[in-house]
Enzyme design. Structure first.
Site, mmCIF file in Angstrom:
data_model
loop_
_atom_site.group_PDB
_atom_site.id
_atom_site.type_symbol
_atom_site.label_atom_id
_atom_site.label_comp_id
_atom_site.label_asym_id
_atom_site.label_seq_id
_atom_site.Cartn_x
_atom_site.Cartn_y
_atom_site.Cartn_z
ATOM 1 N N LYS A 138 0.538 6.779 0.569
ATOM 2 C CA LYS A 138 0.955 6.018 1.743
ATOM 3 C C LYS A 138 2.358 5.470 1.481
ATOM 4 O O LYS A 138 2.580 4.751 0.509
ATOM 5 C CB LYS A 138 -0.024 4.882 2.011
ATOM 6 C CG LYS A 138 0.244 4.108 3.300
ATOM 7 C CD LYS A 138 -0.854 3.067 3.531
ATOM 8 C CE LYS A 138 -0.619 2.305 4.824
ATOM 9 N NZ LYS A 138 -1.712 1.337 5.091
ATOM 10 N N GLU A 181 13.773 7.347 -22.290
ATOM 11 C CA GLU A 181 13.762 5.896 -22.098
ATOM 12 C C GLU A 181 13.013 5.170 -23.225
ATOM 13 O O GLU A 181 13.452 4.147 -23.709
ATOM 14 C CB GLU A 181 13.146 5.500 -20.739
ATOM 15 C CG GLU A 181 13.912 5.998 -19.525
ATOM 16 C CD GLU A 181 15.252 5.325 -19.354
ATOM 17 O OE1 GLU A 181 15.461 4.245 -19.940
ATOM 18 O OE2 GLU A 181 16.101 5.895 -18.642
ATOM 19 N N THR A 206 -6.591 3.293 5.177
ATOM 20 C CA THR A 206 -5.417 3.950 4.598
ATOM 21 C C THR A 206 -4.861 3.235 3.369
ATOM 22 O O THR A 206 -4.124 3.850 2.589
ATOM 23 C CB THR A 206 -4.292 4.083 5.639
ATOM 24 O OG1 THR A 206 -3.940 2.779 6.128
ATOM 25 C CG2 THR A 206 -4.734 4.961 6.800
ATOM 26 N N ASP A 207 -5.183 1.970 3.171
ATOM 27 C CA ASP A 207 -4.566 1.224 2.075
ATOM 28 C C ASP A 207 -4.859 1.838 0.705
ATOM 29 O O ASP A 207 -4.004 1.852 -0.170
ATOM 30 C CB ASP A 207 -5.019 -0.235 2.087
ATOM 31 C CG ASP A 207 -4.263 -1.057 3.114
ATOM 32 O OD1 ASP A 207 -3.347 -0.512 3.762
ATOM 33 O OD2 ASP A 207 -4.577 -2.248 3.281
ATOM 34 N N THR A 250 -9.070 1.357 9.343
ATOM 35 C CA THR A 250 -8.419 1.278 10.653
ATOM 36 C C THR A 250 -8.977 2.291 11.630
ATOM 37 O O THR A 250 -9.054 2.025 12.826
ATOM 38 C CB THR A 250 -6.895 1.480 10.501
ATOM 39 O OG1 THR A 250 -6.367 0.464 9.655
ATOM 40 C CG2 THR A 250 -6.189 1.431 11.841
ATOM 41 N N TYR A 286 -5.101 -6.111 14.178
ATOM 42 C CA TYR A 286 -6.427 -5.693 14.610
ATOM 43 C C TYR A 286 -7.427 -5.993 13.502
ATOM 44 O O TYR A 286 -7.046 -6.391 12.390
ATOM 45 C CB TYR A 286 -6.446 -4.186 14.930
ATOM 46 C CG TYR A 286 -5.937 -3.341 13.794
ATOM 47 C CD1 TYR A 286 -6.792 -2.914 12.789
ATOM 48 C CD2 TYR A 286 -4.593 -3.002 13.712
ATOM 49 C CE1 TYR A 286 -6.337 -2.162 11.718
ATOM 50 C CE2 TYR A 286 -4.118 -2.244 12.642
ATOM 51 C CZ TYR A 286 -4.989 -1.835 11.655
ATOM 52 O OH TYR A 286 -4.531 -1.100 10.600
#
Length: 355
Positions: free
Chosen positions: A192, A312, A119-120, A39, A53
């Site tokens: 993110k 767990e 950024t992904d 981006t 975009y």
């Protein structure tokens, strides 16, 4: 004749100014920007397109030319390594980028390195570099949440901050850093957390520091092993083993686990609920995965999850590994790197505690 003295004074002043500029440039740190797309190199159809975009459109030379303020903090040059939206990056891309970062870090004329990135998957690349590049020089990974064509675009300030941190001596030895939204984050910890807002990147342990008007303010230092302290070295890694992630959810079946186990993977990360919980009906399937020689790594899909060993699930009994506080996507990165050295589950668990 009347104008000659004035002309000589102008020429002398110009020469002095040029000499001063040369001295100033020589005094500044040298920072290399490695561009990969994303981006921060994107463009929208209009100024109001902040979420719609095309990524990876603007070359690194134009990014640098559009930010003349960079020349005040460093001598900057750029290299276009890739021009890719980060969700499409591959393991081979990771290796190529990390080897280039490593090579540049060894050059005496390079004081810091900035990587512009989508950024992904920015957090995964930052963590991979943290684990594999042996240098104390600042390495900064930076992106933006809005393209440069948008109103209130964040890329220019993020990039300025990244170069400023890369040029700062006080940023050295802190591992790979991420500068977004005025914050300095650890490449290991940051993730993110939202896909629209500019304050998208957060760490559950908080930022390492802030950048305000070009000045760094530090609040904590990384506690986990990184860069110079890492036992892994990108210069000796030429391939990464296949590691996949199986997601846990209400009503989960064993379909993904069974299919992945047959695909030739070298480890399986289970992104469980809560404390890395595993539905009772798929426990036997994960046990079979481990019995077939494939390490099973129990992680949590919770954004700020923290998986406790033998809570767990009886990890000792099943010979499973827990991912500590790493999110599934980062657990996968560490597993790939660790498997270049060992597949012993006790050693893998040590590595997950230390990194």
């Amino acid at each position: 004749m009347y104008f000659a003295p004035r002309f000589r004074s102008f020429a002398a002043a110009a020469a002095l100014a040029a000499a001063g500029a040369i001295v100033h440039a020589q005094a500044l740190p040298n920072v290399v920007i490695l561009a990969t797309g994303g981006t921060i190199a994107g463009a929208g159809a209009s100024a109001v397109n902040s979420a719609t975009y095309s990524a990876a459109k603007v070359p690194v030379d134009k990014l640098i030319a559009g930010l003349p303020e960079l020349s005040k903090v460093a001598n900057v040059r750029g290299e276009q390594v890739f021009q890719i939206a980060s969700e499409s990056l591959t393991n081979d891309n990771l290796l190529t980028l990390a080897k280039r970062v490593s090579a540049l870090s060894k050059q005496p004329d390079v004081d810091g390195i900035v990587i512009t990135h989508g950024t992904d998957t920015l957090e995964e690349t930052a963590y991979f570099l943290t684990l594999t590049v042996h240098t104390a020089k600042p390495i900064i990974v930076v992106g933006s949440m809005r393209p440069g064509t948008a109103l209130s675009a964040d890329g220019a300030l993020n990039l300025f901050d990244a170069v400023n941190v890369a040029a700062s001596k006080d940023a050295g030895g802190k591992g790979v850093l991420v500068t977004m939204n005025d914050e300095i984050q650890s490449g290991r910890d940051v993730s993110k957390t939202v896909n629209i807002k500019t304050e998208a990147f957060k760490s559950q342990w908080g930022p390492l520091g802030m950048i305000v008007e070009g000045r760094n303010y530090w609040f904590r230092a990384p506690a986990k092993r990184h860069t110079m302290q890492s036992e892994f070295d990108i210069d000796s890694i030429d391939a990464l083993p296949a590691v996949e992630i199986a997601y846990g959810y209400e009503g989960v079946s064993s379909t993904a686990i069974d299919a992945l186990a047959k695909s030739g993977i070298k480890a399986l990360v289970h992104a469980g609920t809560g404390n890395g919980s595993v539905a009772d009906r798929i426990v036997p399937n994960l046990q079979k995965v481990r019995a077939d020689g494939i390490p099973v790594i129990r992680s949590s899909r919770v954004p700020d999850g923290f998986v406790l060993r033998n809570a767990e699930q009886p990890d000792d009994k099943y010979d499973w590994v827990v991912a500590h506080d790493l999110r599934p996507q980062k657990a996968r990165i560490l597993a790939m790197v660790a498997l270049t050295k060992t597949s012993d589950t006790k050693e893998l668990q040590r590595i997950f505690w230390e990194y």
